[in-house]
Design a protein around this motif. Structure first.
Motif, short mmCIF file in Angstrom:
data_model
loop_
_atom_site.label_atom_id
_atom_site.label_comp_id
_atom_site.label_asym_id
_atom_site.label_seq_id
_atom_site.Cartn_x
_atom_site.Cartn_y
_atom_site.Cartn_z
N ARG A 66 31.31 23.87 42.68
CA ARG A 66 32.41 24.75 43.09
C ARG A 66 32.39 26.07 42.31
O ARG A 66 32.82 27.10 42.79
N LYS A 67 31.86 26.00 41.08
CA LYS A 67 31.83 27.24 40.29
C LYS A 67 30.77 28.20 40.83
O LYS A 67 30.95 29.41 40.76
N ARG A 104 32.51 29.82 43.60
CA ARG A 104 33.43 30.85 43.09
C ARG A 104 32.67 32.12 42.71
O ARG A 104 33.07 33.23 43.07
N TRP A 136 36.51 23.96 48.66
CA TRP A 136 36.83 25.02 47.69
C TRP A 136 36.79 26.39 48.35
O TRP A 136 37.57 27.27 48.01
N SER A 156 39.92 26.76 50.72
CA SER A 156 41.21 27.03 50.08
C SER A 156 41.18 28.29 49.22
O SER A 156 42.21 28.69 48.69
N HIS A 157 40.00 28.90 49.07
CA HIS A 157 39.88 30.07 48.18
C HIS A 157 40.70 31.24 48.73
O HIS A 157 40.52 31.64 49.87
N MET A 158 41.57 31.77 47.90
CA MET A 158 42.49 32.81 48.38
C MET A 158 41.80 34.17 48.57
O MET A 158 42.38 35.08 49.14
N ASP A 159 40.58 34.30 48.07
CA ASP A 159 39.88 35.57 48.23
C ASP A 159 38.82 35.51 49.33
O ASP A 159 37.97 36.37 49.40
N ASP A 180 46.38 28.60 54.31
CA ASP A 180 47.22 29.14 53.22
C ASP A 180 47.21 30.65 53.15
O ASP A 180 48.24 31.27 52.91
N ASN A 181 46.04 31.25 53.29
CA ASN A 181 46.02 32.71 53.28
C ASN A 181 45.59 33.25 54.65
O ASN A 181 45.02 34.33 54.74
#
Lengths: 315, 292
Positions: free
Chosen positions: B52-53, B56, B225, B228-231, B255-256
């Motif tokens: 997941r990193k 990210r 991941w 759900s990532h907001m970016d 969510d976003n």
């Protein structure tokens, strides 16, 4: 300890004595210091320890804006952010202080009031420090009268590098006197000091002159704060307490942008100086972009999903 | 030393397959790898297993590349996409060999798929500077205004690539970047080798680093991941075959308000429609006052 104290007093009695004392300090093992700093940087801090570290780091931030283009509006916005870094989360702590130029102190005070967020002002012809002493002192007085709780002064690097230690010492003493009740942070600009030995020497010099905090950099010179430089300074404050019983704070500033970096510093504080320094009273981060990264990490830990820069203010 | 002796003593140069993030080829931050077998079940390669990193980091790089990529002229983006096709053409033997190893295709079939994948780049390259005319335009309004609509890229798009190791990947990747988005792609878990070779092609085709970021590993692990990532501004679920998982991912994408493309059956060899581009475009409408 008394003999230690009296020998420190002797050391500042003349230029020659001060030079003898500073050059008598043990040299810094450059490779050793860098290796130790790198080694401490590999510690893994996860889950609840990470949550604690992030909140502690937020409480240690001196939220900084030191630009020629600063406006009252920007300082007000920054102050509001310092009081409530994450408006969506009541449990998020406020930062330690905002750090601004002296003419902006009044605007910061209007917003901050008695919120508990301190106002730090950079004075003494920041960032170069190239001005006459009376101008520097007037700069400090201005900031104190405007309501600054903390003064960040820069040392005269030219004098230090050409070996006029007593001049630097007396300047710090004079600024400390001008500060009154305000706390004094002394900026070394370690990026201009060339060697770790010099960092150790200037740390002792500033502590003996009465600094409440010793600070790495202005943020205007590269390299700014680095882990090994901060390690040398943390060793100095630890040793100084052993000799005198007095605690001095440390503030790395400039170049610390991610939570990961901040946590590396906290690990080092704990391991080198000791847990007594793990408090906003004794350790600070001079930073601006770091706060947003801390907030994003904090949100990630609370919500379980990665956050993005869209959800935090630009500053 | 004779020639045959030299062949015997030569040590194999084995390849380390890595991820493609921000224009670089790093190993997974987690240090994990997984084994990929060929179609007959024999060992083929060790692949980096992204965590997941890594996802990210990839999103961060994609975000960083978005301004530059979306700010280029559509014409320039088309040129770069065409360049990818050119470079692929030069390495088609390698791609064909990899497809045959991975999927056990016949030589003729492998050739068909590689040609189709190259043609797909060219097809979308052509659309890059034409999509705005087709999906945007001038709108008649009652008032002294010149009113026009233009499509704009959504931002960072997460893509779960389907099984077809090369044509499938190109079919989901090219439309997203052709319009100015940047993306993070989770390559097919079963056949990641051609995906990394494609990354090598992209890295040498003037495509700026970070526009395409390619992760190999488990989609089941990484996709939630990204969803759900907001970016992340959109997610293409084409490679998700389990309907329950697709639903869960769509729920966390809400969510976003991410744009979501649901998985649907499709024939990869057929000429695509425009929906893969339009899903990740947003329409901006401008009212411009007209002089009297």
């Amino acid at each position: 300890m008394n003999s230690g104290l009296s020998s420190l007093a002797d050391a500042t009695s003349s230029d020659a004595a001060l030079r003898r004392f500073l050059h008598g300090l043990p040299g810094v093992d450059q490779v050793g210091a860098e290796q130790r700093a790198a080694g401490l940087g590999t510690r893994s801090i996860k889950t609840s320890a990470k949550e604690y570290a992030i909140d502690l780091a937020i409480r240690m931030v001196d939220l900084t804006t030191l630009e020629g283009m600063d406006t009252p509006g920007k300082v007000r916005a920054l102050s509001a952010k310092a009081m409530r870094p994450d408006p969506a989360d009541q449990t998020c702590p406020h930062t330690a202080a905002v750090c601004v130029y002296p003419d902006m102190v009044g605007f910061a005070r209007e917003t901050l009031g008695s919120s508990g967020v301190n106002i730090a002002a950079v004075a003494t012809a920041f960032p170069s420090g190239r001005a006459a002493l009376d101008i520097k002192l007037a700069d400090v007085q201005d900031a104190v009268e405007a309501g600054a709780d903390e003064i960040d002064m820069v040392i005269d690097r030219g004098a230090f590098l050409s070996g006029r230690y007593l001049e630097v010492f007396e300047e710090i003493v004079a600024v400390r006197a001008a500060c009154g009740d305000a706390h004094l942070k002394v900026i070394f600009e370690t990026g201009e000091l060339q060697t770790y030995d010099n960092v150790r020497r200037v740390s002792w010099l500033a502590m003996m002159a009465g600094a409440h905090f010793i600070k790495t950099s202005t943020g205007k010179v590269q390299p700014a704060a680095t882990l090994p430089v901060t390690l040398v300074m943390l060793e100095a404050v630890r040793d100084y307490r052993d000799v005198t019983g007095q605690m001095v704070g440390v503030k790395p500033a400039g170049g610390i942008r991610t939570s990961k970096d901040a946590i590396k510093y906290l690990v080092m504080v704990n391991e080198v100086a000791g847990p007594d320094w793990l408090s906003p009273d004794w350790f600070r981060f001079g930073a601006s972009t770091l706060l947003n990264d801390l907030l994003m990490q904090r949100t990630k830990m609370k919500t379980g999903r990665y956050s993005g820069p869209d959800y935090f203010t630009l500053d | 030393m004779t020639e045959s002796e030299m062949t015997e003593t030569r040590i194999d140069v084995r390849k380390t397959y890595k991820l493609y993030i921000g224009g670089d080829f790093p190993r997974s931050e987690s240090g994990r790898t997984f084994i990929v077998n060929d179609s007959s079940g024999k060992f083929l390669a060790n692949m980096s297993q992204a965590s997941r990193k890594d996802a990210r980091d990839a999103v961060q790089k994609a975000r960083g590349a978005f301004g530059g990529w979306s700010g280029r002229t559509a014409y320039n983006r088309a040129q770069i996409l065409y360049r990818v096709a050119e470079v692929m053409e030069g390495r088609r033997d390698q791609f064909e060999a990899e497809l045959r190893q991975a999927e056990g295709l016949t030589a003729a079939k492998a050739k068909t798929y590689v040609s189709a994948a190259i043609d797909r780049w060219v097809w979308y390259a052509g659309w890059s500077d034409k999509i705005a005319q087709v999906t945007g335009g001038a709108n008649p309004v009652a008032g002294p205004y010149f009113n026009h609509s233009a499509p704009e890229p959504s931002g960072v798009i997460a893509i779960v690539a389907p099984k077809g190791p090369l044509l499938g990947l190109v079919s989901v990747l090219a439309p997203v970047i052709a319009t100015g988005n940047t993306c993070v792609v989770v390559a097919s878990e079963a056949h990641p080798v051609p995906a990394i070779t494609l990354a090598e092609v992209m890295a040498t085709s003037d495509l700026p680093g970070g526009v395409v970021n390619l992760l190999t590993g488990s989609a089941a692990e990484i996709a939630p991941w990204l969803a759900s990532h907001m970016d992340v501004n959109g997610i293409d679920l084409t490679g998700i075959t389990d309907p329950d998982r697709a639903r869960d991912l769509e729920a966390s994408a809400a969510d976003n308000l991410k744009r979501v493309r649901r998985p649907r059956p499709e024939d990869l060899l057929a000429t695509p429609d425009l929906t893969r581009m339009t899903t990740f475009l947003e329409t901006k409408t401008v009212w411009h006052p007209m002089g009297i």
